[in-house]
Design a protein around this motif. Structure first.
Motif, mmCIF file in Angstrom:
data_model
loop_
_atom_site.group_PDB
_atom_site.id
_atom_site.type_symbol
_atom_site.label_atom_id
_atom_site.label_comp_id
_atom_site.label_asym_id
_atom_site.label_seq_id
_atom_site.Cartn_x
_atom_site.Cartn_y
_atom_site.Cartn_z
ATOM 1 N N HIS A 182 0.831 -1.200 0.000
ATOM 2 C CA HIS A 182 0.000 0.000 0.000
ATOM 3 C C HIS A 182 0.873 1.261 0.000
ATOM 4 N N LYS A 183 0.381 2.295 -0.631
ATOM 5 C CA LYS A 183 1.115 3.559 -0.695
ATOM 6 C C LYS A 183 0.599 4.493 0.394
ATOM 7 N N CYS A 184 1.505 5.076 1.154
ATOM 8 C CA CYS A 184 1.122 6.028 2.192
ATOM 9 C C CYS A 184 0.462 7.255 1.559
ATOM 10 N N SER A 185 -0.423 7.877 2.307
ATOM 11 C CA SER A 185 -1.113 9.060 1.809
ATOM 12 C C SER A 185 -0.117 10.197 1.534
ATOM 13 N N PRO A 186 -0.350 10.968 0.483
ATOM 14 C CA PRO A 186 0.527 12.125 0.226
ATOM 15 C C PRO A 186 0.420 13.175 1.325
ATOM 16 N N GLY A 187 -0.613 13.053 2.184
ATOM 17 C CA GLY A 187 -0.750 13.996 3.284
ATOM 18 C C GLY A 187 0.073 13.655 4.508
ATOM 19 N N CYS A 188 0.786 12.513 4.475
ATOM 20 C CA CYS A 188 1.596 12.099 5.620
ATOM 21 C C CYS A 188 2.894 12.905 5.706
ATOM 22 N N VAL A 189 3.300 13.212 6.916
ATOM 23 C CA VAL A 189 4.635 13.777 7.130
ATOM 24 C C VAL A 189 5.644 12.706 6.736
ATOM 25 N N PRO A 190 6.600 13.021 5.882
ATOM 26 C CA PRO A 190 7.577 12.016 5.443
ATOM 27 C C PRO A 190 8.235 11.305 6.625
ATOM 28 N N THR A 203 0.529 16.458 7.384
ATOM 29 C CA THR A 203 1.060 17.755 7.016
ATOM 30 C C THR A 203 -0.091 18.775 7.079
ATOM 31 N N THR A 204 0.251 20.030 7.068
ATOM 32 C CA THR A 204 -0.758 21.091 7.193
ATOM 33 C C THR A 204 -1.821 20.969 6.095
ATOM 34 N N GLY A 205 -3.077 20.984 6.532
ATOM 35 C CA GLY A 205 -4.183 20.937 5.587
ATOM 36 C C GLY A 205 -4.812 19.569 5.421
ATOM 37 N N PHE A 206 -4.155 18.504 5.923
ATOM 38 C CA PHE A 206 -4.688 17.151 5.796
ATOM 39 C C PHE A 206 -5.186 16.653 7.152
ATOM 40 N N THR A 207 -6.218 15.811 7.136
ATOM 41 C CA THR A 207 -6.774 15.233 8.352
ATOM 42 C C THR A 207 -7.078 13.752 8.100
ATOM 43 N N GLY A 208 -7.491 13.058 9.176
ATOM 44 C CA GLY A 208 -7.800 11.631 9.095
ATOM 45 C C GLY A 208 -6.668 10.800 9.648
ATOM 46 N N THR A 209 -6.993 9.551 10.048
ATOM 47 C CA THR A 209 -5.966 8.682 10.635
ATOM 48 C C THR A 209 -4.840 8.395 9.652
ATOM 49 N N HIS A 210 -5.164 8.414 8.347
ATOM 50 C CA HIS A 210 -4.156 8.202 7.315
ATOM 51 C C HIS A 210 -3.863 9.500 6.542
ATOM 52 N N CYS A 211 -4.356 10.609 7.104
ATOM 53 C CA CYS A 211 -4.164 11.915 6.455
ATOM 54 C C CYS A 211 -4.677 11.893 5.020
ATOM 55 N N GLN A 212 -5.804 11.221 4.855
ATOM 56 C CA GLN A 212 -6.367 11.017 3.524
ATOM 57 C C GLN A 212 -7.325 12.126 3.100
ATOM 58 N N PHE A 213 -7.678 13.031 4.039
ATOM 59 C CA PHE A 213 -8.616 14.110 3.724
ATOM 60 C C PHE A 213 -7.876 15.434 3.591
ATOM 61 N N LEU A 214 -8.180 16.147 2.535
ATOM 62 C CA LEU A 214 -7.630 17.492 2.374
ATOM 63 C C LEU A 214 -8.649 18.473 2.920
#
Length: 220
Positions: A182-190, A203-214
């Motif tokens: 699986h690919k990590c969400s682009p919203g995740c802190v590296p 990262t700023t602007g993303f939410t959710g347990t997997h940072c999947q929401f902008l």
């Protein structure tokens, strides 16, 4: 790195070959639902002697449990049990009992007989508690317990993930899953993406347990 069979004394011995490398856990404790006689306590299952057993009173809800002071990747356990119906579970002390993973259910038909049972947790399960539960009425008699864990990672810490070929590996920082599929969400802190679950810091602007929401997720 090879698997390690763990004999619960003060140290861990590599059974695959003799090694000068001696690994130690920070600690563990054992417990059981009741003790039939003083000499039948829970530590008997760890003394590498099939003649001494941990034995509970007759009844319902009997269990034997070991809890470690660190999280392990549990691949399999070997048990020496008298007959009965059992489940073998791996869990986390910080979570509910109902969240434990049942690695196997075992039906051993004749109570007076002792059975050697090999239980595999596929894929390996992360946890610090392993429980043997008798699910029917009777006495729980456990004479031996051995644990197999995934090999340590290169930095000497418990392995974050076991692969199909039983070695320890890491996903790169942009993938997660049992096979890094699986690919990590682009919203995740590296570097914050959990190798098993994909949960991460956003990262700023993303939410959710997997940072999947902008932006903020819509509430219905």
């Amino acid at each position: 790195m090879e698997f390690q069979w763990i004999i619960f004394e003060v140290f861990v011995i590599l059974l695959t070959h003799f090694s000068k490398e001696v690994l130690s856990f920070d600690g563990y404790n054992v417990a059981q639902s009741s003790i039939s006689l003083t000499q039948n306590g829970p530590a008997n299952a760890l003394d590498n002697n099939n003649r001494s057993c941990a034995v509970t009173n007759y009844g319902k809800g009997n269990y034997w449990r070991i809890q470690f002071n660190q999280t392990l990747m549990v691949d399999s356990v070997e048990l020496r049990l008298k007959g009965g119906n059992y489940t073998i579970e791996v869990g986390n002390s910080l979570k509910k009992v109902s969240d434990r993973h049942v690695c196997a259910s075992e039906h051993l038909p004749f109570f007076p007989s002792k059975y050697t049972v090999n239980v595999s947790c596929k894929p390996a399960v992360r946890g610090d508690i392993i429980a043997v539960n008798r699910v029917d009425s009777g006495s729980l008699t456990l004479c031996d317990f051995k644990l197999r864990v995934c090999g340590l990672s290169t930095d000497g810490e418990p392995c974050p993930m076991c692969t199909v070929d039983s070695t320890c590996r890491h996903c790169d920082q942009s993938h997660y899953g049992a096979s890094c599929e699986h690919k990590c969400s682009p919203g995740c802190v590296p570097g914050s993406c959990d190798e098993l679950t994909g949960e991460c810091n956003c990262t700023t602007g993303f939410t959710g347990t997997h940072c999947q929401f902008l932006g903020e997720p819509c509430l219905l």
